[in-house]
Design an enzyme around this catalytic site. Structure first.
Site, PDB file in Angstrom:
ATOM      1  N   THR A 147       5.159  -6.072   1.016  1.00 36.05           N
ATOM      2  CA  THR A 147       4.347  -5.971  -0.201  1.00 36.05           C
ATOM      3  C   THR A 147       4.937  -4.858  -1.072  1.00 36.05           C
ATOM      4  OG1 THR A 147       2.757  -4.615   1.057  1.00 36.05           O
ATOM      5  CG2 THR A 147       2.222  -6.950   0.745  1.00 36.05           C
ATOM      6  N   LYS A 173       5.912  -4.414   8.437  1.00 40.17           N
ATOM      7  CA  LYS A 173       5.757  -4.042   7.034  1.00 40.17           C
ATOM      8  C   LYS A 173       4.612  -3.048   6.955  1.00 40.17           C
ATOM      9  CE  LYS A 173       2.999  -5.186   4.356  1.00 40.17           C
ATOM     10  NZ  LYS A 173       1.670  -4.649   3.849  1.00 40.17           N
ATOM     11  N   THR A 184      -2.537  -0.896   6.537  1.00 42.97           N
ATOM     12  CA  THR A 184      -2.190  -2.170   5.929  1.00 42.97           C
ATOM     13  C   THR A 184      -0.777  -2.503   6.380  1.00 42.97           C
ATOM     14  OG1 THR A 184      -1.985  -3.451   3.912  1.00 42.97           O
ATOM     15  CG2 THR A 184      -1.421  -1.135   3.757  1.00 42.97           C
ATOM     16  N   GLU A 270       4.118   4.844   0.449  1.00 38.57           N
ATOM     17  CA  GLU A 270       4.081   4.823  -1.010  1.00 38.57           C
ATOM     18  C   GLU A 270       4.137   6.242  -1.565  1.00 38.57           C
ATOM     19  OE1 GLU A 270       0.524   2.671  -1.784  1.00 38.57           O
ATOM     20  OE2 GLU A 270       1.425   0.719  -1.380  1.00 38.57           O
TER      21      GLU A 270
END
Length: 313
Positions: A147, A173, A184, A270
């Site tokens: 993602t 991932k 996630t 991130e």
């Protein structure tokens, strides 16, 4: 053990593929892993009170059968907070995959990752599953599950157990919502060792707290976290049993792959520019040590100091 160049289909009897189906505007977004025969399976999933439809379905499927032959995964849409329609769509993905592979529907597990609250475009997924190749490009699977990740995350190792070469491969991932247990993130591990579902589950439970459950990035947990391990026995080794040296060797293999993937997830967080690893010594129990390490790496002040390269104690 030896790390080798490979992919999720490197163990004997596995194939994989990934394609751009159209769920995303661009980039690969649909893939599968297929075992030649039904495999022993172990899994752990999110501790979040809200679980995405695929996780609810997988829990029912795996507990009822104890074997898995195929995993179908889409990225771009998480199929979470989607109500009864989400469950119907997860079941449809399972059935479409079984039909494409000509296997029993109850041998298929489903995983989704991406935006929460949107329904899956089932016409696109239907067409995409029909386009997946049973003997496709296994490297594409690692890209199809991403993602916001910046890089793919894989690890492949070999080891000798009962005079047989055993190969284990992992792919994952995850780059955000990593806390407090998993996140996630999706992680899939394949192996060709002869080991029962019960023993495989024991090995996974033994290692998950030391690996995936120890990473933290932004302090949030997720609805779709899943770690799924398959082992199909095609290496033809003598069965690995608990409380044996061979079991310890197998657990060490599993820990190595899971730790490798966990660190790659944390490194690709991130906005992350640093990777922090904490070693704790002198504690009376492993649980106490893990709690201390998690407290340190989860501290906003520690993260800020490391990010700013200013060790202001």
């Amino acid at each position: 053990m030896i790390e080798i160049t490979g992919n999720i289909a490197s163990p004997i009897g596995y194939t994989a593929d990934g394609i751009h189906s159209g769920i995303k505007k661009k980039n690969l977004d649909l893939g599968w892993i297929v075992s030649e025969i039904p495999a022993s399976v172990a899994y752990v999933q999110t501790t979040n009170k809200v679980k995405a439809a695929p996780l609810i379905l997988n829990n029912e499927t795996i507990q009822a059968n104890g074997k898995v032959q195929a995993i179908i995964v889409n990225s771009g849409i998480a199929n979470a907070f989607t109500g009864s329609q989400g469950m119907e769509d997860a079941v449809s993905m399972q059935q479409l995959t079984a039909n494409a592979l000509n296997i029993n529907q109850n041998l298929v597990t489903v995983a989704s990752t991406g935006v929460i609250g949107k329904h899956l475009p089932m016409d696109i997924i239907d067409n995409g599953i029909r386009r997946l190749n049973k003997n496709g490009n296994a490297h594409h699977f690692a890209k199809a599950i991403l993602t916001t990740d910046l890089t793919t995350k894989t690890c492949v190792i070999t080891e000798t157990i009962y005079q047989q070469k055993i190969t284990m491969a992992g792919v994952a991932k995850g780059s955000g919502m990593i806390h407090p247990n998993m996140a996630t993130m999706l992680a899939f591990i394949t192996c060709d060792a002869n080991i029962s579902t019960e023993t495989l589950q024991l090995a996974l439970q033994t290692n998950v707290n030391k690996t995936f459950n120890q990473i933290t990035i932004d302090g949030d947990t997720s609805t779709n976290d899943l770690v799924l391990v398959l082992s199909n026995g095609l290496a033809r080794n003598q069965e690995i049993l608990p409380n044996t040296e061979e079991y310890i060797t197998f657990c060490n293999m599993l820990e190595h792959v899971m730790r490798n993937l966990a660190m790659k997830i944390a490194k690709d967080g991130e906005g992350a520019t640093k990777l922090i690893e904490v070693k704790v010594m002198g504690m009376p129990t492993e649980t106490s040590a893990r709690m201390i390490a998690k407290t340190v790496v989860g501290s906003s002040l520690v993260k800020s100091a490391i990010f700013g390269e200013d060790p202001n104690w």
